[in-house]
Design a protein around this motif. Structure first.
Motif, PDB file in Angstrom:
ATOM      1  N   THR B  71       0.817  -1.208   0.000  1.00 44.38           N
ATOM      2  CA  THR B  71       0.000   0.000   0.000  1.00 44.38           C
ATOM      3  C   THR B  71       0.853   1.260   0.000  1.00 44.38           C
ATOM      4  OG1 THR B  71      -0.151  -0.256   2.401  1.00 44.38           O
ATOM      5  CG2 THR B  71      -2.026  -0.974   1.121  1.00 44.38           C
ATOM      6  N   VAL B 101      -8.008   0.873   1.431  1.00 48.57           N
ATOM      7  CA  VAL B 101      -7.320   0.181   2.508  1.00 48.57           C
ATOM      8  C   VAL B 101      -8.191   0.189   3.759  1.00 48.57           C
ATOM      9  CG1 VAL B 101      -5.209   0.054   3.858  1.00 48.57           C
ATOM     10  CG2 VAL B 101      -5.152   1.074   1.600  1.00 48.57           C
ATOM     11  N   PHE B 103      -7.785  -1.078   7.697  1.00 49.98           N
ATOM     12  CA  PHE B 103      -7.052  -1.725   8.776  1.00 49.98           C
ATOM     13  C   PHE B 103      -8.046  -1.988   9.894  1.00 49.98           C
ATOM     14  CE2 PHE B 103      -3.519   0.707   6.828  1.00 49.98           C
ATOM     15  CZ  PHE B 103      -2.712  -0.362   6.518  1.00 49.98           C
ATOM     16  N   GLN B 108     -10.196   4.764  10.084  1.00 50.94           N
ATOM     17  CA  GLN B 108      -9.909   5.712   9.005  1.00 50.94           C
ATOM     18  C   GLN B 108     -10.749   6.960   9.185  1.00 50.94           C
ATOM     19  OE1 GLN B 108      -8.288   5.606   5.982  1.00 50.94           O
ATOM     20  NE2 GLN B 108      -7.672   3.487   5.740  1.00 50.94           N
TER      21      GLN B 108
END
Lengths: 261, 350
Positions: B71, B101, B103, B108
């Motif tokens: 990434t 992405v 996680f 985020q």
């Protein structure tokens, strides 16, 4: 345009979150002001014992202090990296920054905008106006444009220095204590540099050019012939230090190790 | 063209060694010792467009490090990689516009503002046009049933609600490659299966390439046509899930319930000559282990009719067990078996 748009978006969100914690907001503004007032009182105390400081009158020193507050407020508003190491490196929030399509340093600036700091800049302008009026300083056509250019340049010098230092946390595992030290050194820049010994003058002019965020540019408005050349050099220093800062930062990001799993 | 192309990728971290005790701390102050830890050791793989690939391994096997290199977060120590036509760490800002992405362990979203405001901000960051954004948001919100959550601040969401919002946040700009690092961690079974079916649909409708790491093998079974297994920074398996089961699954088990007491030696006598293993829990229940090469029906044929059976249960090898045994076994042996191409495997059986 893209960047300005983002800035306004982030500011809007800042306002939304901040206005929900109103008390917090005012406490921050107040503590900022108290800090500035203490510094001013210190100047007044000095001038209770003497009439001039290496040829500078009280009004002049106060004027320099007023100017000093302006770029500092701008810098503190838009470039706020005090908790960078803990928040972005130790907690690994840098991961998130790096997966978004805007320059990472710019995103960090945006996420930490601190508009209350700008109040300091306005107080600085007010101090400049009052002490300038007392001294009968002329108000020329170039006064406002010069003030804007010098403010931006001085903020750029701050940004360059602090970006460089903050980027060090990419290299070392533990956060360094160098930033508080810098914080102390920069306050030397708001007094006439000629009062220091030669070595410190060189340090404040060329190595950690904090004289360019206070006394040199203010000298331009105070019509101090000996400082005019230095004042005009401020934008150059700003450009140089921002470039150094960005260079070190971009190198540092490549060293980023991430945190946790 | 492969969506993800990785060649001899390696990542080495320099780790500071701390000496013990106060005296050690003083010595550290003047003379530091570093040791090098290689988290990812020269791995290579390709993932074609539109594939869902699972990336599994124990904690510390190097999964997250790989994802972070793919990434663009980390810069590899050596090796080549291209993702979606870009070298991730070189043209980071252009590159990330095309990827999403998530996680699982990190948010985020902005903690204090409403979910919809976070999305709005991301729209600006990713420069998604107003019309595209509206269409995409409506689609995602409806699919993940987020209607009532949109105006709540993120900090007031439950983990499951938050994770669904995270997915939307990562997908608003319609990326063609999506990386998910433990997307189902800590979620309940309902949310888990919802997220799985969502990912599956997205892959089918948009042809999105998905690479996900997980510890939950059900994620893999539900989603992935392919698994890459990592151990100590090396790929020890890369292939289909069924093949993995076949290769490492040692056999199947059949559990019998009997109506009348049936002795173990009688059962063993019935299957004499077959490489099977009986175990008895009591007089009325026994289990037989059957190696893969033997047909279950052959064994059943011998037993059924000879004994008074009330119930039969065939127990398939569980992926969890297989993976556990791979993790626990000496990985060096396993690696030797795992790396060769399928053609050599055929030869091995002769």
């Amino acid at each position: 345009m893209y960047h300005l748009g983002l800035l306004s978006e982030y500011l809007k969100n800042y306002m939304k979150t901040r206005l929900t914690y109103r008390a917090d907001f005012w406490v921050e503004v107040l503590s900022d002001l108290l800090f500035q007032v203490t510094n001013l009182i210190f100047i007044f105390v000095i001038f209770m014992h003497t009439n001039s400081l290496v040829g500078w009158s009280q009004s002049e020193v106060v004027f320099v202090y007023g100017f000093f507050m302006v770029p500092w407020g701008v810098f503190a508003c838009f470039v706020n990296m005090w908790n960078f190491s803990e928040r972005y490196i130790v907690k690994g929030e840098m991961d998130r920054i790096l997966t978004r399509p805007a320059h990472n340093l710019f995103q960090i600036f945006l996420e930490n905008v601190d508009p209350p700091s700008l109040i300091g800049s306005f107080i600085g302008l007010f101090i400049m106006a009052v002490s300038g009026f007392n001294m009968g300083l002329p108000f020329e056509w170039w006064t406002i444009p010069a003030l804007i250019v010098l403010t931006i340049s001085a903020s750029a010098i701050y940004m360059g220095i602090y970006t460089t230092l903050t980027a060090l946390s990419f290299y070392s595992d533990a956060p360094t204590g160098i930033i508080p030290l810098m914080y102390n050194i920069q306050s030397y820049g708001r007094y006439p540099v000629t009062m220091y010994n030669r070595a410190i003058q060189v340090l404040l002019t060329w190595i950690l050019p904090f004289a360019f965020v206070g006394v040199y540019p203010a000298g331009l408005f105070l019509q101090r012939e000996e400082m005019t050349r230095m004042a005009l050099l401020t934008p150059v220093m700003g450009a140089i230090f921002v470039s150094i800062g960005l260079f070190v930062w971009n190198r540092g990001v490549r060293k980023y190790k991430g945190a946790g799993s | 063209m492969a969506a993800i192309d990785v060649q001899d990728l390696r990542k080495t971290f320099k780790v500071q060694k701390n000496r013990g005790g106060l005296k050690g701390a003083f010595v550290d102050l003047f003379k530091r010792e570093y040791s090098e830890v290689t988290a990812v050791k020269d791995i290579s793989f390709q993932i074609p467009e539109g594939e869902i690939c699972g990336y599994i391994g124990e904690n510390g096997a190097g999964k997250s490090t790989t994802i972070k290199m793919l990434t663009g977060i980390l810069v590899p120590t050596s090796g080549r990689l291209t993702v979606g036509g870009y070298v991730p760490y070189e043209e980071r800002e252009k590159f990330v516009r095309n990827i999403g992405v998530v996680f699982g362990q990190r948010s985020q979203l902005w903690w204090d503002i409403g979910v919809i405001e976070s999305f709005e901000l991301l729209r600006k960051v990713y420069r998604v046009g107003e019309a595209d954004y509206k269409k995409r948001l409506d689609e995602l919100v409806e699919r993940l049933e987020l209607q009532e959550l949109l105006n709540r601040p993120v900090r007031k969401l439950s983990l499951g609600q938050r994770m669904r919002c995270e997915l939307v946040a990562a997908l608003l700009h319609n990326p063609s490659i999506v990386f998910l690092d433990e997307p189902t961690i800590g979620l309940d079974i309902v949310v888990k299966s919802e997220i799985r079916s969502f990912l599956k649909d997205m892959n089918r409708e948009h042809g999105t390439t998905i690479l996900l790491t997980t510890h939950d093998l059900q994620d893999i079974e539900a989603l992935c046509s392919r698994v890459i297994m990592l151990d100590d920074g090396r790929i020890i398996y890369d292939g289909g899930l069924d093949e993995l089961k076949q290769r490492w699954g040692t056999g199947r088990e059949v559990a019998f319930q009997f109506g009348t007491a049936t002795k173990l030696d009688r059962l063993e006598h019935l299957t004499a000559g077959m490489p099977v293993k009986w175990t008895a829990e009591n007089n009325l229940a026994a289990t037989v282990w059957i190696p893969l090469e033997l047909n279950v029906s052959d064994v059943l044929g011998r037993v059924v009719g000879q004994a008074d059976i009330t119930d039969i249960k065939i127990i398939e090898t569980n992926t969890d067990d297989i993976v556990r045994s791979i993790y626990q076994s000496g990985s060096a042996n396993v690696a030797e078996e795992a790396v060769p191409a399928p053609s050599r495997e055929g030869a091995g059986h002769v």
